[in-house]
Write a protein that holds these residues in place. Structure first.
Motif, PDB file in Angstrom:
ATOM      1  N   ARG A   1     -12.385  26.997  10.563  1.00 54.73           N
ATOM      2  CA  ARG A   1     -11.688  26.756   9.292  1.00 54.73           C
ATOM      3  C   ARG A   1     -11.587  28.038   8.469  1.00 54.73           C
ATOM      4  O   ARG A   1     -10.570  28.302   7.830  1.00 54.73           O
ATOM      5  CB  ARG A   1     -12.417  25.666   8.491  1.00 54.73           C
ATOM      6  N   ALA A   2     -12.667  28.829   8.482  1.00 50.67           N
ATOM      7  CA  ALA A   2     -12.651  30.084   7.732  1.00 50.67           C
ATOM      8  C   ALA A   2     -11.588  31.022   8.292  1.00 50.67           C
ATOM      9  O   ALA A   2     -10.793  31.594   7.542  1.00 50.67           O
ATOM     10  CB  ALA A   2     -14.032  30.744   7.787  1.00 50.67           C
TER      11      ALA A   2
ATOM     12  N   ILE B   1     -16.939  25.507  11.152  1.00 44.37           N
ATOM     13  CA  ILE B   1     -16.751  26.171   9.860  1.00 44.37           C
ATOM     14  C   ILE B   1     -16.051  27.513  10.079  1.00 44.37           C
ATOM     15  O   ILE B   1     -15.130  27.876   9.340  1.00 44.37           O
ATOM     16  CB  ILE B   1     -18.106  26.374   9.136  1.00 44.37           C
ATOM     17  N   ALA B   2     -16.453  28.209  11.149  1.00 50.03           N
ATOM     18  CA  ALA B   2     -15.829  29.507  11.430  1.00 50.03           C
ATOM     19  C   ALA B   2     -14.345  29.338  11.758  1.00 50.03           C
ATOM     20  O   ALA B   2     -13.515  30.157  11.358  1.00 50.03           O
ATOM     21  CB  ALA B   2     -16.551  30.201  12.580  1.00 50.03           C
TER      22      ALA B   2
ATOM     23  N   ARG C   1     -21.348  24.992  12.896  1.00 45.39           N
ATOM     24  CA  ARG C   1     -21.112  26.351  12.395  1.00 45.39           C
ATOM     25  C   ARG C   1     -19.852  26.939  13.006  1.00 45.39           C
ATOM     26  O   ARG C   1     -19.107  27.655  12.340  1.00 45.39           O
ATOM     27  CB  ARG C   1     -22.325  27.231  12.709  1.00 45.39           C
TER      28      ARG C   1
ATOM     29  N   TYR D   1      -8.150  30.164   7.311  1.00 44.90           N
ATOM     30  CA  TYR D   1      -7.786  30.487   5.934  1.00 44.90           C
ATOM     31  C   TYR D   1      -7.551  31.986   5.763  1.00 44.90           C
ATOM     32  O   TYR D   1      -6.591  32.400   5.124  1.00 44.90           O
ATOM     33  CB  TYR D   1      -8.883  30.022   4.967  1.00 44.90           C
ATOM     34  N   ASP D   2      -8.465  32.801   6.287  1.00 43.74           N
ATOM     35  CA  ASP D   2      -8.342  34.256   6.132  1.00 43.74           C
ATOM     36  C   ASP D   2      -8.984  34.916   7.338  1.00 43.74           C
ATOM     37  O   ASP D   2     -10.196  35.125   7.375  1.00 43.74           O
ATOM     38  CB  ASP D   2      -9.037  34.689   4.832  1.00 43.74           C
TER      39      ASP D   2
ATOM     40  N   ASN E   1     -16.936  38.858   8.189  1.00 44.70           N
ATOM     41  CA  ASN E   1     -18.145  38.034   8.150  1.00 44.70           C
ATOM     42  C   ASN E   1     -18.753  37.819   9.543  1.00 44.70           C
ATOM     43  O   ASN E   1     -19.663  37.011   9.696  1.00 44.70           O
ATOM     44  CB  ASN E   1     -17.853  36.673   7.517  1.00 44.70           C
TER      45      ASN E   1
ATOM     46  N   GLU F   1      -8.818  37.898   8.507  1.00 44.10           N
ATOM     47  CA  GLU F   1      -9.389  39.231   8.318  1.00 44.10           C
ATOM     48  C   GLU F   1     -10.800  39.155   7.737  1.00 44.10           C
ATOM     49  O   GLU F   1     -11.731  39.773   8.254  1.00 44.10           O
ATOM     50  CB  GLU F   1      -8.478  40.032   7.382  1.00 44.10           C
ATOM     51  N   VAL F   2     -10.963  38.368   6.674  1.00 48.70           N
ATOM     52  CA  VAL F   2     -12.281  38.256   6.059  1.00 48.70           C
ATOM     53  C   VAL F   2     -13.268  37.588   7.029  1.00 48.70           C
ATOM     54  O   VAL F   2     -14.436  37.963   7.085  1.00 48.70           O
ATOM     55  CB  VAL F   2     -12.223  37.500   4.717  1.00 48.70           C
ATOM     56  N   SER F   3     -12.783  36.638   7.816  1.00 47.27           N
ATOM     57  CA  SER F   3     -13.704  35.982   8.744  1.00 47.27           C
ATOM     58  C   SER F   3     -14.257  37.011   9.732  1.00 47.27           C
ATOM     59  O   SER F   3     -15.425  36.962  10.094  1.00 47.27           O
ATOM     60  CB  SER F   3     -13.023  34.821   9.476  1.00 47.27           C
ATOM     61  N   GLN F   4     -13.434  37.965  10.110  1.00 46.09           N
ATOM     62  CA  GLN F   4     -13.932  39.006  11.015  1.00 46.09           C
ATOM     63  C   GLN F   4     -14.976  39.880  10.328  1.00 46.09           C
ATOM     64  O   GLN F   4     -15.982  40.254  10.920  1.00 46.09           O
ATOM     65  CB  GLN F   4     -12.777  39.883  11.497  1.00 46.09           C
TER      66      GLN F   4
ATOM     67  N   GLU G   1      -4.238  24.900   1.905  1.00 49.32           N
ATOM     68  CA  GLU G   1      -5.472  24.536   2.563  1.00 49.32           C
ATOM     69  C   GLU G   1      -5.164  23.998   3.945  1.00 49.32           C
ATOM     70  O   GLU G   1      -4.465  23.012   4.090  1.00 49.32           O
ATOM     71  CB  GLU G   1      -6.181  23.458   1.750  1.00 49.32           C
ATOM     72  N   LYS G   2      -5.679  24.679   4.932  1.00 49.52           N
ATOM     73  CA  LYS G   2      -5.368  24.270   6.291  1.00 49.52           C
ATOM     74  C   LYS G   2      -6.634  23.812   7.021  1.00 49.52           C
ATOM     75  O   LYS G   2      -7.725  24.161   6.648  1.00 49.52           O
ATOM     76  CB  LYS G   2      -4.713  25.431   7.037  1.00 49.52           C
TER      77      LYS G   2
ATOM     78  N   VAL H   1     -17.022  37.055  12.558  1.00 52.51           N
ATOM     79  CA  VAL H   1     -16.348  36.200  13.533  1.00 52.51           C
ATOM     80  C   VAL H   1     -15.629  37.067  14.567  1.00 52.51           C
ATOM     81  O   VAL H   1     -14.914  37.998  14.206  1.00 52.51           O
ATOM     82  CB  VAL H   1     -15.325  35.268  12.832  1.00 52.51           C
TER      83      VAL H   1
END
Ligand SMILES: Nc1ncnc2c1ncn2[C@@H]1O[C@H](COP(=O)(O)OP(=O)(O)OP(=O)(O)O)[C@@H](O)[C@H]1O
Ligand SMILES: [Mg+2]
Lengths: 241, 292
Positions: free
Chosen positions: B171-172, B168-169, B165, B175-176, B183, B178-181, B290-291, B185
């Motif tokens: 990688r998330a 995955i965080a 998990r 990618y973005d 969610n 701001e959005v991961s935060q 895609e990173k 993170v």
């Protein structure tokens, strides 16, 4: 209850929110309508802890709301951002897992993923697919599902109908109604003012950063000022009904 | 034929080290979107730590390797907290990060010059000069160990990034962020962790480089090869970094043996320039889309 008082937010010298006050009572659907650039997303991003207000207070159940995104989420407020912003490099399932990032209850997370598939059946065949390869409508469903995976107390949806075909928009609004019936509190922003006001218990009209009108959704639908400014093209539809 | 085989194995051993460095470098690149030039300095310090653990503390090799990994991880973490975290909080452009990284790199190098001197420090013989026979060619035990250990380290790292998990965080957030935060993170913690992971790999590469080429203040320069590897594979892609490192190692080894060892670096950088012209997104890259 989420309560916003005299909120002011700036982007550098641009004054994006001016003394905005509003509240969201639990179990209700509240919407923010307004034209492009009115400040709807700014409000959502500020509530989510991404943007820092210059002044004003935000409280949730009489406690000050945290000012860091992950702490806001921990308090139960989850934003589904404008333009969906899925992790294109992650699979649909991984996107859903990210929605549950703060949760520790592994087993329940898996059952929730299953529940999301029931809510949005099209997702079932797509779990292993990269989110970047989905259509706009499918992405919106995954974005809402990702938000729900955190089991929020308040779900904030920023223009969930943006760029979608009418049939899919209908589906999105049906989902919102269904969530409301299940007891979810929802804060919604929309340019689709007509549909948003129809399903809202309460609504605010945002104009260049300030609240110009507010009232129960149905009342605003009847308001001539709202009809002229936001429902112009929808006037006929209103009369036909 | 036998010589070719041997050249390839030697190339793979060096390539494995390039791959380790390229993976560490790519991890940081993916999440912060800038080239961390200080990474070479961390590798150099990791190499010195391994050297002193073996020569002053006289610990067994495994313990020296572990110490070097932990030490480099701690330094890498501090590197982020001291040099980048305040820039990050002010949303500074990448150029500022790059300048700060360069400053850190020069600082580390000169600090070692000033305190430990400019001498080249040869690691004590760990594997002796012993070699084993494989498919009719002789392979140094050090090379074999480097290949195997590098690949195991990379495999574990990749498993972590792909299947946990936290992975995955990472990688998330790459990618973005701001959005991961949004969610949930804690971005600062995830970035700290990425620097720790990259630091662990820096420690391994530092020790292997030290054993192969000695430990010295400017050895961090070799991270240029990691950047080339990362570009070959596609900047930001982890599998790309691994494949890129192995390819570069083998090609360099072939050039050294069959053309001239003097031309090795000329070849590598020419290869980089040509590659950027004809295939800027590398083998696995989707060109910064895609990173990780
Ligand atoms: N990052 C930014 N930097 C500077 N100004 C910004 C930024 N984001 C938004 N603004 C400005 O703030 C104002 C409010 O923008 P916001 O995105 O909140 O509007 P909105 O109501 O969500 O519009 P839309 O319906 O188009 O999404 C606009 O004038 C916009 O130009
Ligand atoms: Mg908006």
């Amino acid at each position: 209850m989420l309560k916003v008082d005299e909120l002011n937010v700036y982007y550098g010298r641009i004054h994006a929110l001016r003394d905005v006050s509003m509240q969201v009572e639990s179990g209700k659907v509240v919407s923010m309508v307004g034209a492009n650039g009115a400040g709807k997303s700014t409000l959502m991003m500020t509530l989510a802890g991404v943007l820092k207000p210059e002044s004003g207070t935000i409280t949730y159940d009489n406690e000050p709301l945290a000012d860091t995104p992950y702490k806001v989420l921990a308090q139960g407020i989850c934003l589904v951002p404008e333009r969906r912003r899925l992790y294109a490099n992650l699979t649909v399932k991984e996107n859903l897992m990210m929605g549950a990032h703060l949760r520790k209850d592994r087993a329940a997370i898996n059952t929730d993923i299953d529940r999301m598939m029931d809510l949005f059946p099209i997702m079932r065949e797509r779990v292993k697919q990269y989110a970047g390869t989905l259509s706009g409508g499918e992405q919106q469903m995954v974005a809402i599902a990702r938000g729900l995976m955190s089991r929020p107390k308040i779900l904030m949806l920023d223009e969930p109908s943006l760029g979608l075909a009418p049939l899919i928009i209908r589906q999105v609004f049906d989902t919102i109604i269904q969530l409301k019936q299940e007891g979810m509190t929802i804060l919604l922003t929309e340019q689709n003012a007509f549909q948003a006001l129809e399903i809202s218990d309460y609504a605010y009209v945002l104009e260049t950063g300030s609240v110009s009108l507010h009232g129960p959704g149905k009342e605003l639908l009847e308001d001539t000022r709202v009809q002229e400014a936001y429902l112009g093209i929808k006037q006929k539809t209103v009369k036909e009904l | 034929m036998q010589m070719l085989m041997q050249t390839i194995v030697t190339g793979l051993a060096v390539g494995g080290i390039y791959a380790l460095m390229a993976v560490g470098y790519s991890l940081i690149f993916s999440i912060l979107n800038f080239s961390n030039f200080a990474y070479g300095g961390i590798i150099m310090l990791g190499s010195y730590m391994g050297f002193y653990a073996l020569t002053l503390l006289h610990v067994p090799f495994a313990a020296a390797l572990a110490l070097s990994m932990l030490g480099a991880a701690a330094l890498s973490f501090l590197n982020e907290r001291i040099a980048y975290s305040s820039l990050r909080k002010r949303h500074a452009p990448s150029l500022y990060f790059m300048i700060s990284a360069m400053g850190t790199s020069i600082f580390l190098e000169n600090m070692v010059y000033a305190t430990l001197g400019s001498s080249y420090n040869a690691y004590p013989e760990i594997f002796g000069q012993s070699s084993i026979s494989l498919f009719g060619s002789t392979i140094g035990k050090l090379d074999l160990f480097a290949i195997i250990f590098s690949l195991i380290a990379i495999y574990i790292m990749n498993y972590f990034i792909q299947h946990t998990r936290t992975g995955i965080a990472i990688r998330a957030a790459s990618y973005d962020s701001e959005v991961s935060q949004i969610n949930g993170v804690n971005l600062s913690a995830v970035i700290g962790l990425v620097f720790i992971l990259a630091g662990l790999l820096a420690g391994v590469s530092g020790v292997f480089l030290g054993m192969k080429y000695m430990a010295y203040p400017t050895m961090g320069w070799i991270t240029n090869k990691a950047y080339i590897s990362a570009v070959i594979g596609g900047l930001g892609s982890l599998p790309g970094a691994v494949v890129g490192g192995l390819i570069l190692g083998v090609l360099e080894s072939l050039v050294s043996v069959y053309v001239s060892s003097l031309l090795r670096d000329v070849f590598s950088f020419t290869f980089l320039i040509v590659l950027l012209l004809v295939m800027p997104s590398g083998l696995f890259g989707k060109y910064l889309e895609e990173k990780v």
